[in-house]
Each structure stands twice: as C-alpha cells, then as structure tokens.
Design a protein around this motif. Structure first.
Motif, PDB file in Angstrom:
ATOM      1  N   PHE A   9       1.446  79.459  90.132  1.00  0.00           N
ATOM      2  CA  PHE A   9       1.846  78.229  90.807  1.00  0.00           C
ATOM      3  C   PHE A   9       3.340  77.970  90.808  1.00  0.00           C
ATOM      4  O   PHE A   9       3.848  77.329  91.706  1.00  0.00           O
ATOM      5  CB  PHE A   9       1.115  77.034  90.193  1.00  0.00           C
TER       6      PHE A   9
ATOM      7  N   PHE B  43      -4.862  75.853  77.869  1.00  0.00           N
ATOM      8  CA  PHE B  43      -6.017  75.762  78.765  1.00  0.00           C
ATOM      9  C   PHE B  43      -7.163  76.445  78.026  1.00  0.00           C
ATOM     10  O   PHE B  43      -7.273  77.664  77.996  1.00  0.00           O
ATOM     11  CB  PHE B  43      -5.720  76.437  80.096  1.00  0.00           C
ATOM     12  N   ARG B  44      -8.008  75.635  77.403  1.00  0.00           N
ATOM     13  CA  ARG B  44      -8.955  76.149  76.415  1.00  0.00           C
ATOM     14  C   ARG B  44     -10.026  77.081  76.961  1.00  0.00           C
ATOM     15  O   ARG B  44     -10.565  77.900  76.253  1.00  0.00           O
ATOM     16  CB  ARG B  44      -9.627  74.988  75.681  1.00  0.00           C
TER      17      ARG B  44
ATOM     18  N   ARG C 136      -1.244  72.215  73.886  1.00  0.00           N
ATOM     19  CA  ARG C 136      -2.221  71.882  74.914  1.00  0.00           C
ATOM     20  C   ARG C 136      -2.558  73.134  75.715  1.00  0.00           C
ATOM     21  O   ARG C 136      -2.168  73.272  76.856  1.00  0.00           O
ATOM     22  CB  ARG C 136      -1.655  70.806  75.843  1.00  0.00           C
TER      23      ARG C 136
ATOM     24  N   LEU D 143      -2.126  67.289  82.145  1.00  0.00           N
ATOM     25  CA  LEU D 143      -0.672  67.202  81.976  1.00  0.00           C
ATOM     26  C   LEU D 143      -0.058  68.592  81.810  1.00  0.00           C
ATOM     27  O   LEU D 143       0.955  68.919  82.441  1.00  0.00           O
ATOM     28  CB  LEU D 143      -0.323  66.328  80.767  1.00  0.00           C
ATOM     29  N   ALA D 144      -0.697  69.419  80.999  1.00  0.00           N
ATOM     30  CA  ALA D 144      -0.172  70.768  80.801  1.00  0.00           C
ATOM     31  C   ALA D 144      -0.183  71.534  82.122  1.00  0.00           C
ATOM     32  O   ALA D 144       0.745  72.276  82.433  1.00  0.00           O
ATOM     33  CB  ALA D 144      -0.986  71.508  79.746  1.00  0.00           C
ATOM     34  N   ALA D 145      -1.237  71.335  82.923  1.00  0.00           N
ATOM     35  CA  ALA D 145      -1.312  72.016  84.219  1.00  0.00           C
ATOM     36  C   ALA D 145      -0.164  71.570  85.112  1.00  0.00           C
ATOM     37  O   ALA D 145       0.537  72.390  85.707  1.00  0.00           O
ATOM     38  CB  ALA D 145      -2.654  71.724  84.892  1.00  0.00           C
ATOM     39  N   GLU D 146       0.031  70.279  85.170  1.00  0.00           N
ATOM     40  CA  GLU D 146       1.094  69.711  86.004  1.00  0.00           C
ATOM     41  C   GLU D 146       2.455  70.275  85.571  1.00  0.00           C
ATOM     42  O   GLU D 146       3.254  70.686  86.398  1.00  0.00           O
ATOM     43  CB  GLU D 146       1.007  68.189  85.882  1.00  0.00           C
ATOM     44  N   CYS D 147       2.675  70.351  84.269  1.00  0.00           N
ATOM     45  CA  CYS D 147       3.959  70.853  83.764  1.00  0.00           C
ATOM     46  C   CYS D 147       4.081  72.374  83.899  1.00  0.00           C
ATOM     47  O   CYS D 147       5.135  72.937  83.637  1.00  0.00           O
ATOM     48  CB  CYS D 147       4.161  70.458  82.299  1.00  0.00           C
TER      49      CYS D 147
ATOM     50  N   ARG E 296      -8.673  71.009  84.721  1.00  0.00           N
ATOM     51  CA  ARG E 296      -9.855  70.554  84.008  1.00  0.00           C
ATOM     52  C   ARG E 296      -9.620  70.637  82.489  1.00  0.00           C
ATOM     53  O   ARG E 296      -9.977  69.742  81.737  1.00  0.00           O
ATOM     54  CB  ARG E 296     -11.076  71.418  84.373  1.00  0.00           C
ATOM     55  N   ASP E 297      -8.963  71.719  82.070  1.00  0.00           N
ATOM     56  CA  ASP E 297      -8.696  71.891  80.644  1.00  0.00           C
ATOM     57  C   ASP E 297      -7.664  70.886  80.148  1.00  0.00           C
ATOM     58  O   ASP E 297      -7.806  70.320  79.074  1.00  0.00           O
ATOM     59  CB  ASP E 297      -8.189  73.311  80.358  1.00  0.00           C
ATOM     60  N   ASP E 298      -6.601  70.702  80.908  1.00  0.00           N
ATOM     61  CA  ASP E 298      -5.540  69.796  80.477  1.00  0.00           C
ATOM     62  C   ASP E 298      -4.659  69.459  81.674  1.00  0.00           C
ATOM     63  O   ASP E 298      -3.874  70.283  82.118  1.00  0.00           O
ATOM     64  CB  ASP E 298      -4.709  70.455  79.373  1.00  0.00           C
TER      65      ASP E 298
ATOM     66  N   PRO F 284       5.908  66.287  87.946  1.00  0.00           N
ATOM     67  CA  PRO F 284       6.177  67.403  87.028  1.00  0.00           C
ATOM     68  C   PRO F 284       6.028  68.784  87.672  1.00  0.00           C
ATOM     69  O   PRO F 284       6.831  69.669  87.388  1.00  0.00           O
ATOM     70  CB  PRO F 284       5.130  67.223  85.932  1.00  0.00           C
ATOM     71  N   HIS F 285       5.016  68.969  88.559  1.00  0.00           N
ATOM     72  CA  HIS F 285       4.821  70.344  89.039  1.00  0.00           C
ATOM     73  C   HIS F 285       5.984  70.817  89.902  1.00  0.00           C
ATOM     74  O   HIS F 285       6.306  71.997  89.928  1.00  0.00           O
ATOM     75  CB  HIS F 285       3.469  70.492  89.763  1.00  0.00           C
TER      76      HIS F 285
ATOM     77  N   MET G  27      -9.604  79.321  79.050  1.00  0.00           N
ATOM     78  CA  MET G  27      -9.015  80.566  79.559  1.00  0.00           C
ATOM     79  C   MET G  27      -8.585  81.479  78.419  1.00  0.00           C
ATOM     80  O   MET G  27      -8.371  81.036  77.297  1.00  0.00           O
ATOM     81  CB  MET G  27      -7.769  80.252  80.386  1.00  0.00           C
TER      82      MET G  27
ATOM     83  N   GLN H  74      -9.238  75.000  87.251  1.00  0.00           N
ATOM     84  CA  GLN H  74      -9.654  75.268  85.870  1.00  0.00           C
ATOM     85  C   GLN H  74      -8.590  74.766  84.895  1.00  0.00           C
ATOM     86  O   GLN H  74      -8.909  74.159  83.867  1.00  0.00           O
ATOM     87  CB  GLN H  74      -9.875  76.770  85.689  1.00  0.00           C
ATOM     88  N   ALA H  75      -7.328  74.993  85.245  1.00  0.00           N
ATOM     89  CA  ALA H  75      -6.236  74.547  84.375  1.00  0.00           C
ATOM     90  C   ALA H  75      -6.224  73.024  84.264  1.00  0.00           C
ATOM     91  O   ALA H  75      -6.102  72.476  83.175  1.00  0.00           O
ATOM     92  CB  ALA H  75      -4.897  75.049  84.909  1.00  0.00           C
TER      93      ALA H  75
ATOM     94  N   PHE I 267       4.398  71.630  74.218  1.00  0.00           N
ATOM     95  CA  PHE I 267       3.993  70.298  73.780  1.00  0.00           C
ATOM     96  C   PHE I 267       3.960  70.205  72.263  1.00  0.00           C
ATOM     97  O   PHE I 267       3.673  71.171  71.566  1.00  0.00           O
ATOM     98  CB  PHE I 267       2.624  69.944  74.347  1.00  0.00           C
TER      99      PHE I 267
ATOM    100  N   GLY J 258      -6.071  76.945  89.368  1.00  0.00           N
ATOM    101  CA  GLY J 258      -5.405  75.649  89.214  1.00  0.00           C
ATOM    102  C   GLY J 258      -6.400  74.565  88.808  1.00  0.00           C
ATOM    103  O   GLY J 258      -6.114  73.745  87.930  1.00  0.00           O
TER     104      GLY J 258
ATOM    105  N   ALA K 166       8.653  71.833  87.527  1.00  0.00           N
ATOM    106  CA  ALA K 166       8.349  73.144  86.958  1.00  0.00           C
ATOM    107  C   ALA K 166       8.783  74.227  87.931  1.00  0.00           C
ATOM    108  O   ALA K 166       9.351  75.242  87.535  1.00  0.00           O
ATOM    109  CB  ALA K 166       6.863  73.253  86.656  1.00  0.00           C
TER     110      ALA K 166
ATOM    111  N   ARG L  55       3.665  80.556  77.843  1.00  0.00           N
ATOM    112  CA  ARG L  55       3.218  79.925  79.092  1.00  0.00           C
ATOM    113  C   ARG L  55       4.392  79.242  79.783  1.00  0.00           C
ATOM    114  O   ARG L  55       4.517  79.277  81.007  1.00  0.00           O
ATOM    115  CB  ARG L  55       2.106  78.921  78.789  1.00  0.00           C
TER     116      ARG L  55
END
Lengths: 321, 244
Positions: free
Chosen positions: B112, B97-98, B95, A196-200, A192-194, B79-80, B100, A189-190, B91, A187, B83, B157
């Motif tokens: 999650f 997760f770069r 976007r 908003l995308a992680a939250e969604c 850190r990368d993005d 948002p989580h 990974m 790592q996600a 998006f 989580g 989800a 994803r």
C-alpha cells in the motif's frame, strides 16, 4: 505458477458446477429439489457476500435483511412499473444495493464494533418502515406477483430461478475470491486486525471499507432480487426479516471467514440441515438449530469449519490461493 | 534555491497545540528535524511525547499549528497518505496484524505504501527481515513472537513503508539490556542510510548513545532541546524526572 494452477482449477470447478446445475434442471422432473435448492444457493450467495465486509474486514453487518429487502423490492417495483425481465431486475437490485452500501458506509463505517452493527440494524428498520408505507408495491399487506412465461431451455420458472441463483453464487464467490487474493484483501485483513496500525502502514482504511460495503451490499441485494419471483409474492416483514441477517452471519461464522470457501461450506451445512428439518420436523426448529450450531462453533471451533479442516495460518501462509 | 532546499528541515512542527477537553497535551510546540538526524524525544509519563508523534503520523489532528513534511503541509492528511509520503512509525504497545505471518505484516506496507510487483515485494520484505534478524521467523504467525521479536517486527513493518522518517515509540520498553543494545544497533544502522529517526525512549543510556539531539517535553511544553549531554545536565529536565 501455483497461483495460476489454482485459477484454472477454480474456473474448471465453476464450469462443472454450472453445467451440473443446468443438466439437473433438464433431467430432474420433480420441482421440489429446485425449490429447496434455490434457498440453499441463496444462502450461499448471502453468506459469501456478507463475509466480504463481515469476515475480511471484520465489520459485523446486521443489516443483511435491509440489503436483501431492498433487492426484493427493487425487483418488484421495476417489474410492476416496466415489466423488466429478471436479468434487468437483478442488475438494478445490485446497483441499488451498491448505492445503499455506499451511503450506509459513509454514515456508519467510522463507527467501530458493536456501534456499527447497531447502526445496520437501525437501517433495516428504517427501510422496512418506508416500504410498508409505499402503496405502489403493496404496502404492509404485500403484493402478488404474476410470473412471466418461462424462458427457453427451462420447463418451469423455479428451475430457471435455481439456475439464475447458481449464477449469482458463482459471481459472489468469484468476487470474494478475487478480493481475497488482491491487495484489497490484504488491506481489509490488516484493518480487521488493527485499524490504526493499518492506516499508519499506508492502508486507506475508509476507502477499503467503503468498497467492501458496496460490493457486499450489491451482492446481497442481487441475491434477494429473484425472491419475489420465487415466492410469487412479497411483503415487507418477510423481505426484511431479521432471520436473513442472522442466517448469513451464522453461516459465514460457522464456515469460517478467513477463506471464501468457509461461508460456502457453512451455508451448505446449515442451509441443507434447515431444509431437511423443515420437511421432517417443522420449520420452527430451524432457528433452534441455527442457534445451537452457532454456540457449538463459537465455543469449539472459533475459526469455523475451515479452521478445523486446516491448521491455522496455512490458508494464507503457503502463498495466496 | 538548491541550497535552500538542502537546508530546509525534513519535518517542521509549527506551534502545535493539542487539547483533550480541558487538558492541554501539547502546548505550542515548534521544532525542526533535519534530514538524516537521529532525534531523541524524552519526558516523563504523560508529558505529551506520544501525542506529539500521533500528530506527526496523523493518528490525531491538532487544534492549532502545522506539520510540514518535505516542504508540504500535511496537517490535514490522514495517516495512510502520510505513510505514503514516507512517515512510518512503531507503536508503544506493539500492534501487529495478528492474523498474518511476519512476512505478510511487511507485505501490507509494501502493497500500500510502496507498491511494486509482488515478486519484488517479497524479496524486499525478506531483505528487511534479514536486516532485522527476523528472516527465520518470516513464515511464523505474528502472534507467536516474543516481545523482542514483536518490537523488531514493528520496526521492520515500518521499514517496509520505505520511510524517510521513522518514528520509534518506546521500541525498547520491556526488553532486557542485551535486547536493548540489539534494537539500538538496528536503529543506529538504519539512521546511517539516510533515514531520519525520531526515537521516544525512557532508557537513558539508549537515548544518550543514539541521539544527535534530544528534546525533553514536560506537561506539553519543550523544556530542553539540544545535545544529549546538555539536555541531561539541564536542571529543569532533572527536576521533571526526579521531582523538585
């Protein structure tokens, strides 16, 4: 199965490390290696702890010195007030550091990037000012500490502190490793990368950042707690010295933050170089070396030592370790 | 009671208003989306499409109005939590997760939003990737993917969240026409398994082929809502796109 073997290897290494440290304190007579070794171990603990928030989550904390100083002064205040033993001082420092991490996290973790970093610098200044005006722990002039008698297997206090710091290092690494391999790590790592995308994608980003900030804060404060006993003295401007922040950050980045071993390697490399230079040339050169190495790594190896050692992505791709 | 529940919309957007300073991006939008529906959302640039789905997925909070999902008011949820209740999105600008791999990108959602055992999760992730035609890329770093692969990975994803409602925000932008068909076929096949899909798109053939109903936004207002052919024939829609 692979994961299990890794676990066994890890804990075996931990046992070997602690036994080696303990026997070293029993065999080696000269106190200097312990004096220098303590500092290196302290920086390993700091770099690993810093990397939990700064590396895994990508939130660059410049307030390592705030947490470190809080650890030092929690120990000092507790020792002066009650004469509490070292273990209690460290535990108390961890609790205070965790609480501070929670508070700071709530206030600042909604900020991104540079704004978060600036807020953490401000934190250190605020707490340092507070301690400077706190008479009970000596204020700006600092305070002398009378070490209590050393405990059983050890014949000197510094050797005991060396062993204690080794245990703190093991705790920090074990926690960092656990986080890295758990869904918390994924989580972080996600996000850190993005973020908003992680939250969604279902990642509770604020909660994970708070957890990382609390754990990181607790470990940094715990690593700082024995410092007063080590120096037999504490004063605000050294306990809250910005160099702790810079060192922890530089060591973690130079080692690489994708894996817990990165900060360990970075701290060993930089820490021992610094100790070596401090005796051979001067302690002022330390800062220069830190700066030069950081520049070299940022330019030449942005993923740190571990980025050089292993090709990208192999670290996580072949199953978590 | 049962029939009422069956008739209830999956998503009900009620009098939603979102302003940015003095600019009204969404003005009193109300729309119901039925369970299993393939819903097209069109409108010129800046008409509020992405703002609307940001309000539905939780990235933005509206000033007024409500979002009700499966009978539950989720207007205030982050948002989580949305989800986890089954709202997933891609998006407009991918976007990923770069740091990974493709597989790990999917594992985030499975970890999650739809927790299960690690082994089962990898299996599910692989089956989604196979479905999306990305199985061979499972171990690839996500920042080495091509545009169409990135688009597919975003959808994969989103699928890993095990959604009831999938929102695709211009998943076909910048793709060649054969790639558009490929992604469109994927979306249509997902719609066949009881996943409700909202598709934002500028490519009209895709919208026409995909949607059961189309809604057209212009300057934050709904100017047309109905069957695709009807909406395309609507004079106001043509004006909004071509100018008067």
């Amino acid at each position: 199965m692979n994961k299990r073997n890794h676990s066994i290897a890890f804990w075996a290494a931990v046992v070997v490390f602690l036994v080696a440290v303990l026997s070293m304190t029993q065999i080696v007579r000269n106190e200097y290696p312990f004096f220098a070794g303590y500092v290196i171990l302290q920086f390993i603990a700091l770099a690993v702890a810093w990397s939990i928030l700064g590396g895994y989550a990508g939130y660059v904390n410049f307030g390592t010195n705030a947490f470190f100083g809080v650890g030092v002064y929690t120990a000092v205040a507790l020792f002066k007030a009650t004469g509490a033993p070292l273990a209690v001082q460290i535990a108390a420092a961890a609790v205070v550091g965790m609480t501070l991490g929670f508070g700071v996290g709530l206030l600042t973790l909604r900020m991104r990037g540079i704004f978060f970093s600036i807020a953490t610098i401000a934190l250190a200044i605020i707490i340092e000012t507070f301690v400077m005006n706190w008479r009970f722990v000596g204020g700006a002039a600092g305070i002398q500490i009378q070490r209590p008698p050393v405990m059983a297997p050890f014949d000197s206090y510094v050797k005991m502190l060396f062993f204690v710091q080794a245990i703190l290092v093991v705790i920090a690494i074990a926690i960092a490793r656990y986080i890295q391999n758990s869904r918390i790590g994924r989580g972080l790592q996600a996000l850190r990368d993005d973020e908003l995308a992680a939250e969604c994608t279902g990642v509770p980003t604020l909660k994970l950042k708070l957890i990382a900030c609390m754990i990181s804060g607790a470990l940094i404060s715990a690593a700082g707690a024995p410092a007063a006993m080590y120096l037999q003295y504490a004063d605000p401007s050294s306990a809250f010295n910005l160099s702790y922040s810079v060192s922890a950050l530089a060591m973690a980045l130079i080692g690489g933050t994708a894996h817990w071993i990165g900060p360990v390697l970075g701290a060993i490399l930089l820490g021992s170089t610094q100790q070596l230079l401090a005796v051979t040339i001067s302690s002022e050169v330390n800062v220069l070396v830190l700066g030069i190495m950081l520049v070299l790594f940022v330019v030449g190896a942005p993923k740190g030592i571990i980025g050089l050692l292993r090709p990208r992505y192999r670290l996580r791709a072949g199953g978590k370790q | 009671m049962n029939t009422a529940a069956a008739d209830a919309p999956l998503l009900r957007v009620g009098t939603l208003t979102k302003t940015f300073g003095g600019f009204t991006a969404l003005d009193n939008i109300s729309v119901d989306i039925r369970k299993g529906e393939r819903f097209g959302l069109i409108g010129p640039n800046g008409s509020g499409k992405t703002t609307l789905i940001n309000c539905i997925s939780g990235a933005l909070k509206p000033q007024a109005g409500s979002v009700v999902f499966c009978g539950e008011d989720i207007t205030q949820l982050p948002p989580h939590l949305r989800a986890r209740r089954g709202i997933a999105r891609s998006f407009q600008i991918p976007r990923p997760f770069r740091s990974m791999t493709v597989l790990e990108n999917l594992m985030v959602g499975l970890d999650f939003a739809a927790a299960g055992s690690a082994a089962a999760e990898e299996e599910i992730a692989m089956s989604i990737l196979t479905r999306m035609g990305l199985a061979s890329k499972a171990g690839a770093a996500s920042d080495t993917l091509s545009q169409v692969e990135l688009r597919k990975m975003e959808l994969a994803r989103a699928m890993a969240v095990r959604p009831k409602l999938l929102i695709s925000d211009e998943a076909m932008a910048g793709l060649s026409s054969s790639e558009v068909d490929e992604v469109l076929d994927l979306l249509i096949s997902l719609g066949e398994e009881d996943i409700t899909i909202i598709m934002i798109e500028h490519i009209m053939q895709a919208v026409m082929r995909f949607s059961e109903r189309v809604m057209c936004l212009d300057a934050g207002k709904i100017i047309a809502l109905g069957a695709p052919a009807e909406v395309m024939a609507n004079k106001r829609v043509q004006e909004a796109y071509l100018g008067t």
